[in-house]
Design a protein around this motif. Structure first.
Motif, PDB file in Angstrom:
ATOM      1  N   MET A   8       0.738  -1.164  -0.068  1.00 29.35           N
ATOM      2  CA  MET A   8       0.074  -0.137   0.314  1.00 29.35           C
ATOM      3  C   MET A   8       0.619   1.101  -0.267  1.00 29.35           C
ATOM      4  O   MET A   8       1.441   1.679   0.800  1.00 29.35           O
ATOM      5  N   HIS A   9       1.038   1.852  -1.293  1.00 32.82           N
ATOM      6  CA  HIS A   9       1.382   3.380  -1.196  1.00 32.82           C
ATOM      7  C   HIS A   9       0.009   4.093  -1.999  1.00 32.82           C
ATOM      8  O   HIS A   9       0.207   3.366  -3.048  1.00 32.82           O
ATOM      9  N   PRO A  10      -0.661   4.940  -1.306  1.00 33.95           N
ATOM     10  CA  PRO A  10      -2.070   5.751  -1.821  1.00 33.95           C
ATOM     11  C   PRO A  10      -1.321   5.960  -2.659  1.00 33.95           C
ATOM     12  O   PRO A  10      -2.840   6.894  -3.988  1.00 33.95           O
ATOM     13  N   PRO A  11      -0.666   7.357  -2.712  1.00 34.39           N
ATOM     14  CA  PRO A  11      -0.263   8.067  -3.767  1.00 34.39           C
ATOM     15  C   PRO A  11      -0.499   7.617  -5.384  1.00 34.39           C
ATOM     16  O   PRO A  11      -0.585   7.772  -6.679  1.00 34.39           O
ATOM     17  N   ALA A  12      -0.288   6.233  -5.202  1.00 31.04           N
ATOM     18  CA  ALA A  12       0.413   5.178  -6.439  1.00 31.04           C
ATOM     19  C   ALA A  12      -1.407   4.740  -7.270  1.00 31.04           C
ATOM     20  O   ALA A  12      -1.531   5.311  -8.137  1.00 31.04           O
ATOM     21  N   VAL A  13      -2.107   5.293  -6.399  1.00 32.98           N
ATOM     22  CA  VAL A  13      -3.623   5.116  -7.238  1.00 32.98           C
ATOM     23  C   VAL A  13      -3.962   6.046  -7.932  1.00 32.98           C
ATOM     24  O   VAL A  13      -4.420   6.127  -8.854  1.00 32.98           O
ATOM     25  N   SER A  14      -2.944   7.692  -7.671  1.00 32.69           N
ATOM     26  CA  SER A  14      -3.371   8.838  -8.433  1.00 32.69           C
ATOM     27  C   SER A  14      -2.547   8.851  -9.993  1.00 32.69           C
ATOM     28  O   SER A  14      -2.925   8.997 -11.337  1.00 32.69           O
ATOM     29  N   THR A  15      -0.687   7.836  -9.792  1.00 31.27           N
ATOM     30  CA  THR A  15      -0.483   7.829 -10.697  1.00 31.27           C
ATOM     31  C   THR A  15      -1.475   6.505 -11.875  1.00 31.27           C
ATOM     32  O   THR A  15      -1.265   6.735 -13.023  1.00 31.27           O
ATOM     33  N   ALA A  16      -1.669   5.884 -11.530  1.00 32.72           N
ATOM     34  CA  ALA A  16      -2.884   4.700 -12.328  1.00 32.72           C
ATOM     35  C   ALA A  16      -4.185   5.175 -12.668  1.00 32.72           C
ATOM     36  O   ALA A  16      -3.414   5.135 -14.476  1.00 32.72           O
ATOM     37  N   LEU A  17      -4.228   6.695 -12.652  1.00 37.24           N
ATOM     38  CA  LEU A  17      -5.339   7.478 -13.039  1.00 37.24           C
ATOM     39  C   LEU A  17      -4.718   8.154 -13.806  1.00 37.24           C
ATOM     40  O   LEU A  17      -5.554   8.026 -14.778  1.00 37.24           O
ATOM     41  N   SER A  18      -3.676   8.975 -13.778  1.00 41.69           N
ATOM     42  CA  SER A  18      -3.035   9.731 -14.590  1.00 41.69           C
ATOM     43  C   SER A  18      -2.623   8.756 -15.661  1.00 41.69           C
ATOM     44  O   SER A  18      -3.010   9.452 -16.678  1.00 41.69           O
ATOM     45  N   PHE A  19      -2.540   8.246 -15.641  1.00 41.53           N
ATOM     46  CA  PHE A  19      -1.812   7.305 -17.223  1.00 41.53           C
ATOM     47  C   PHE A  19      -2.964   6.944 -17.808  1.00 41.53           C
ATOM     48  O   PHE A  19      -2.548   6.358 -18.932  1.00 41.53           O
ATOM     49  N   GLY A  20      -3.966   6.350 -17.125  1.00 36.88           N
ATOM     50  CA  GLY A  20      -5.267   5.488 -17.669  1.00 36.88           C
ATOM     51  C   GLY A  20      -6.185   6.810 -18.670  1.00 36.88           C
ATOM     52  O   GLY A  20      -6.776   6.354 -19.572  1.00 36.88           O
ATOM     53  N   LEU A  21      -5.660   8.117 -18.010  1.00 32.79           N
ATOM     54  CA  LEU A  21      -6.545   9.368 -18.323  1.00 32.79           C
ATOM     55  C   LEU A  21      -5.612   9.742 -19.583  1.00 32.79           C
ATOM     56  O   LEU A  21      -5.666   9.662 -20.820  1.00 32.79           O
ATOM     57  N   ARG A  22      -4.030   9.997 -19.900  1.00 32.46           N
ATOM     58  CA  ARG A  22      -3.312  10.467 -20.733  1.00 32.46           C
ATOM     59  C   ARG A  22      -2.369   9.700 -20.710  1.00 32.46           C
ATOM     60  O   ARG A  22      -0.771  10.811 -20.318  1.00 32.46           O
ATOM     61  N   ALA A  23      -2.327   8.623 -20.742  1.00 31.92           N
ATOM     62  CA  ALA A  23      -0.788   8.001 -21.361  1.00 31.92           C
ATOM     63  C   ALA A  23      -0.094   8.556 -22.422  1.00 31.92           C
ATOM     64  O   ALA A  23      -0.956   8.069 -23.404  1.00 31.92           O
ATOM     65  N   ALA A  24       1.150   8.520 -22.461  1.00 29.21           N
ATOM     66  CA  ALA A  24       1.254   9.444 -23.580  1.00 29.21           C
ATOM     67  C   ALA A  24       2.296   8.426 -24.227  1.00 29.21           C
ATOM     68  O   ALA A  24       2.605   7.102 -23.845  1.00 29.21           O
ATOM     69  N   GLU A  25       3.550   8.600 -24.710  1.00 31.82           N
ATOM     70  CA  GLU A  25       4.725   7.402 -25.239  1.00 31.82           C
ATOM     71  C   GLU A  25       5.586   6.789 -24.409  1.00 31.82           C
ATOM     72  O   GLU A  25       5.376   6.903 -22.893  1.00 31.82           O
ATOM     73  N   GLU A  26       5.571   5.742 -24.874  1.00 28.96           N
ATOM     74  CA  GLU A  26       6.329   4.951 -23.328  1.00 28.96           C
ATOM     75  C   GLU A  26       7.550   5.752 -23.153  1.00 28.96           C
ATOM     76  O   GLU A  26       8.157   5.570 -22.046  1.00 28.96           O
ATOM     77  N   GLU A  27       8.434   7.298 -23.801  1.00 28.89           N
ATOM     78  CA  GLU A  27       9.042   7.694 -22.964  1.00 28.89           C
ATOM     79  C   GLU A  27       8.572   8.433 -21.981  1.00 28.89           C
ATOM     80  O   GLU A  27       9.029   8.404 -21.018  1.00 28.89           O
ATOM     81  N   SER A  28       7.356   8.581 -21.626  1.00 32.21           N
ATOM     82  CA  SER A  28       6.645   9.337 -20.529  1.00 32.21           C
ATOM     83  C   SER A  28       6.708   7.807 -19.361  1.00 32.21           C
ATOM     84  O   SER A  28       7.278   8.545 -18.038  1.00 32.21           O
ATOM     85  N   LEU A  29       6.596   7.103 -19.603  1.00 30.63           N
ATOM     86  CA  LEU A  29       6.979   5.633 -18.424  1.00 30.63           C
ATOM     87  C   LEU A  29       8.235   5.423 -17.612  1.00 30.63           C
ATOM     88  O   LEU A  29       8.871   5.449 -16.693  1.00 30.63           O
ATOM     89  N   ALA A  30       8.803   6.017 -19.284  1.00 30.81           N
ATOM     90  CA  ALA A  30      10.743   5.706 -18.851  1.00 30.81           C
ATOM     91  C   ALA A  30      10.898   6.733 -17.800  1.00 30.81           C
ATOM     92  O   ALA A  30      11.756   6.950 -16.849  1.00 30.81           O
ATOM     93  N   LEU A  31      10.440   8.450 -18.367  1.00 29.00           N
ATOM     94  CA  LEU A  31      10.645   9.638 -17.649  1.00 29.00           C
ATOM     95  C   LEU A  31       9.675   9.293 -16.511  1.00 29.00           C
ATOM     96  O   LEU A  31      11.273   9.739 -14.834  1.00 29.00           O
ATOM     97  N   PHE A  32       9.169   8.749 -16.008  1.00 33.10           N
ATOM     98  CA  PHE A  32       7.928   9.117 -14.993  1.00 33.10           C
ATOM     99  C   PHE A  32       9.361   7.681 -13.583  1.00 33.10           C
ATOM    100  O   PHE A  32       8.885   7.759 -12.423  1.00 33.10           O
ATOM    101  N   THR A  33       9.831   6.345 -14.029  1.00 31.15           N
ATOM    102  CA  THR A  33      10.881   5.838 -13.534  1.00 31.15           C
ATOM    103  C   THR A  33      11.626   6.534 -13.046  1.00 31.15           C
ATOM    104  O   THR A  33      11.507   6.264 -12.210  1.00 31.15           O
ATOM    105  N   THR A  34      12.173   7.214 -13.890  1.00 34.16           N
ATOM    106  CA  THR A  34      13.332   7.597 -13.127  1.00 34.16           C
ATOM    107  C   THR A  34      13.089   8.937 -11.844  1.00 34.16           C
ATOM    108  O   THR A  34      13.905   8.858 -10.818  1.00 34.16           O
TER     109      THR A  34
END
Length: 170
Positions: free
Chosen positions: A121-147
C-alpha cells in the motif's frame, strides 16, 4: 452523582500509533528535502517533456515521506513497486482501452487490487494509475516517470539518513 464522561477518543485504530510531533524548526527541516526534490523532479520533467500531471502523485509521495518517514507505507520498496506498477497498469489500460474514464477507472481498480494483494500500500500510486489511464503518452513518459520515482526513492534514503544524524545530535 454520575462520573463525567471520558474524553472522546480519536477515530484511529489502537494499533496505529499517532505521528510524533517535532519542533517547528525540525518539521520545516524535514519538509525541505521533499520540497526540493519534487521541484527538481518537476524541473527535470519540464526540460524533457510536457507531462506535468503524470508526476503529480510524486508530490503526495514526498509529502507522506516528510509526514512520517518511518512508516512502512513510505519505505523504498513499497514506494517504487507501487508507483511503477500503477504507472504500468495505467499505461497498459490506456493502450488496451484508449484514453478516458473507463481506462482510468480500470487502471485505478487494478492498482488498488494489486497493492492490497501484494501488501504494498502506497496511496499516491492510485493517482498515478489514474493519470496514466487518462492520458498515457508515449513509452518515453513511462521511462521518465520511472526515473522520477527513483529520484523520489533517493529522497527516502536521504530522509532516513537525515533522521539518523538528527537523532545522534539529540
Amino acid at each position: 452523582m454520575p462520573s463525567p464522561a471520558p474524553p472522546p477518543q480519536e477515530d484511529r485504530p489502537s494499533s496505529l500509533p499517532s505521528r510524533r510531533r517535532r519542533s517547528v524548526k525540525a518539521e520545516l527541516l524535514l519538509a525541505l528535502m521533499p520540497t526540493l526534490t519534487v521541484l527538481l523532479v518537476l524541473a527535470f520533467v519540464e526540460s524533457v517533456a510536457r507531462q506535468r500531471l503524470l508526476f503529480a502523485s510524486l508530490a503526495s509521495s514526498a509529502f507522506l515521506i516528510y509526514l512520517d518517514p518511518e512508516h512502512e507505507m513510505n519505505n523504498v520498496r513499497r514506494l517504487v513497486i507501487s508507483q511503477i506498477g500503477a504507472a504500468l497498469l495505467g499505461w497498459l489500460s490506456h493502450e488496451l482501452l484508449g484514453p478516458g474514464y473507463l481506462s482510468a477507472g480500470i487502471a485505478m481498480l487494478l492498482a488498488i487490487g494489486a497493492m492490497v494483494v501484494f501488501d504494498l500500500m502506497h496511496p499516491p500510486a492510485v493517482s498515478t494509475a489514474l493519470s496514466f489511464g487518462l492520458r498515457a503518452a508515449e513509452e518515453e513518459s513511462l521511462a521518465l516517470f520511472t526515473t522520477a520515482v527513483l529520484v523520489t526513492a533517493i529522497l527516502v534514503v536521504l530522509q532516513r539518513a537525515l533522521m539518523r544524524v538528527a537523532r545522534r545530535f539529540r
